[in-house]
Design an enzyme around this catalytic site. Structure first.
Site, PDB file in Angstrom:
ATOM      1  CG  ASN A  83      30.718  44.310  78.102  1.00  0.00           C
ATOM      2  OD1 ASN A  83      30.048  44.390  77.080  1.00  0.00           O
ATOM      3  ND2 ASN A  83      32.022  44.564  78.120  1.00  0.00           N
ATOM      4  CD1 TRP A  84      25.616  39.806  78.221  1.00  0.00           C
ATOM      5  CD2 TRP A  84      24.027  39.961  76.642  1.00  0.00           C
ATOM      6  NE1 TRP A  84      24.417  39.461  78.799  1.00  0.00           N
ATOM      7  CE2 TRP A  84      23.421  39.542  77.846  1.00  0.00           C
ATOM      8  CE3 TRP A  84      23.220  40.139  75.519  1.00  0.00           C
ATOM      9  CZ2 TRP A  84      22.050  39.301  77.961  1.00  0.00           C
ATOM     10  CZ3 TRP A  84      21.861  39.889  75.622  1.00  0.00           C
ATOM     11  CH2 TRP A  84      21.277  39.478  76.826  1.00  0.00           C
ATOM     12  CE  LYS A  85      34.074  41.394  77.335  1.00  0.00           C
ATOM     13  NZ  LYS A  85      35.499  41.357  77.532  1.00  0.00           N
ATOM     14  CD  GLU A 119      35.686  46.405  82.971  1.00  0.00           C
ATOM     15  OE1 GLU A 119      34.989  45.460  83.326  1.00  0.00           O
ATOM     16  OE2 GLU A 119      35.824  46.742  81.793  1.00  0.00           O
ATOM     17  N   GLY A 126      32.038  40.261  82.101  1.00  0.00           N
ATOM     18  CA  GLY A 126      32.090  39.872  80.698  1.00  0.00           C
ATOM     19  C   GLY A 126      31.684  38.419  80.525  1.00  0.00           C
ATOM     20  N   GLY A 127      32.679  37.535  80.419  1.00  0.00           N
ATOM     21  CA  GLY A 127      32.431  36.124  80.107  1.00  0.00           C
ATOM     22  C   GLY A 127      31.363  35.473  80.963  1.00  0.00           C
ATOM     23  N   GLY A 140      39.043  39.121  80.707  1.00  0.00           N
ATOM     24  CA  GLY A 140      38.973  37.959  79.822  1.00  0.00           C
ATOM     25  C   GLY A 140      40.179  37.044  79.924  1.00  0.00           C
ATOM     26  CB  SER A 156      38.840  37.259  85.368  1.00  0.00           C
ATOM     27  OG  SER A 156      39.441  37.354  84.089  1.00  0.00           O
ATOM     28  CG  HIS A 204      35.022  47.607  77.629  1.00  0.00           C
ATOM     29  ND1 HIS A 204      36.011  46.849  77.054  1.00  0.00           N
ATOM     30  CD2 HIS A 204      34.507  46.856  78.634  1.00  0.00           C
ATOM     31  CE1 HIS A 204      36.077  45.682  77.685  1.00  0.00           C
ATOM     32  NE2 HIS A 204      35.176  45.664  78.653  1.00  0.00           N
ATOM     33  CD  GLU A 262      36.956  43.767  75.235  1.00  0.00           C
ATOM     34  OE1 GLU A 262      35.786  43.839  74.846  1.00  0.00           O
ATOM     35  OE2 GLU A 262      37.342  42.954  76.095  1.00  0.00           O
TER      36      GLU A 262
END
Ligand code: PEP
Length: 253
Positions: free
Chosen positions: A9-11, A170, A236-237, A176, A215, A98, A100
């Site tokens: 998930n590149w956000k 999640e 993510g990251g 993150g 994470s 998600h 966010e």
């Protein structure tokens, strides 16, 4: 036996140049045979880069999709992107719900369920994110929260619909933050989710992939993915660096 799925998930990250470099390196690592044959790999990317990603990935072993989707097919919904548009660019997946989107953009359980339905209606696989806030875990209501988020989709679409998508557990406090849930903490919630689905339909529970997100990195993916009810990860990251992402993709059962 369920396949492992590792989905990035590149956000709100990337540029034409950085995406070209990232995908080139991930494809090269996969060509070197670093990923097991029962591991599926996907990237969910910002809308504006879907065309570039399609041109790079169509016909390769990496599937791709979006980070959200409109619940509407067309019409006066400025700024939205619909299921038919995503299919027009060969997307396979769409992330829905998600944390966010829920916490920053105010999307409710009902909105997430409508987005799940929209994705499914157009042959996209929704990646349905569920998970509790830190205060909800501390109050001991993790299962209540996750059950409520799942029920919104099950009530609208029926339990069988879950096999058309993927579930991602999640915990919001782990996203993150570098605070990964322990393999056992994650497994406990995954087992709860699978058990809840099994109470309605054992076959669906057996088939549906349940990913862990929060994470995940090359150092913890092995232990997490070894748990019986964890079928891969939403990343993510670590999805933004080819080496880190490849390390996670090689961690499947
Ligand atoms: C996510 O955004 O879905 C996620 C899991 O992020 P991270 O891996 O950076 O915690």
């Amino acid at each position: 036996m369920r396949n492992t799925l590792v989905a990035g998930n590149w956000k709100l990250n990337g540029s034409k140049a950085s995406i070209a470099e990232l995908l080139k390196n991930i494809l090269a690592g996969m060509a070197d045979g670093r990923v097991k044959s029962n591991t599926e790999v996907a990237v969910c990317v910002p809308y504006i880069y879907i065309h570039q990603v399609q041109e790079t990935l169509e016909g390769t072993a990496i599937a791709f999709g979006s980070e959200s989707i409109s619940e509407h097919d067309s019409g006066a919904f400025t700024g939205e992107i619909s299921g038919p548009m995503l299919k027009d660019f060969a997307c396979e997946y769409a992330i829905v719900g998600h944390s966010e989107r829920r916490t920053i953009f105010g999307e409710k359980d009902a909105d997430t369920a409508n987005k799940f339905a929209a994705a499914r209606k157009h042959g996209l696989k929704p990646i349905l994110c569920v998970g509790e806030l830190l205060e909800e875990r501390e109050q001991g209501i993790t299962e209540t929260v996750v059950a409520r988020q799942l029920d919104a989709v099950i009530d609208l679409e029926g339990v069988e619909a879950l096999t058309d998508g993927v579930i991602a557990y999640e915990p919001v406090w782990a996203i993150g933050t570098g605070m990964t849930a322990s393999p056992q903490q994650a497994q406990d919630v995954h087992a709860f989710i699978r058990g809840k689905i099994a109470a309605l339909n054992a076959d669906v529970a057996d088939k549906v992939q349940i990913l862990y997100g929060g994470s995940v990195n090359g150092g913890n993916a092995d232990e997490l993915f070894a748990m019986p009810d964890i079928d891969g990860g939403l990343i993510g990251g670590a999805a933004l660096k080819a080496e880190d992402f490849l390390a996670i993709c090689s961690a499947g059962k």
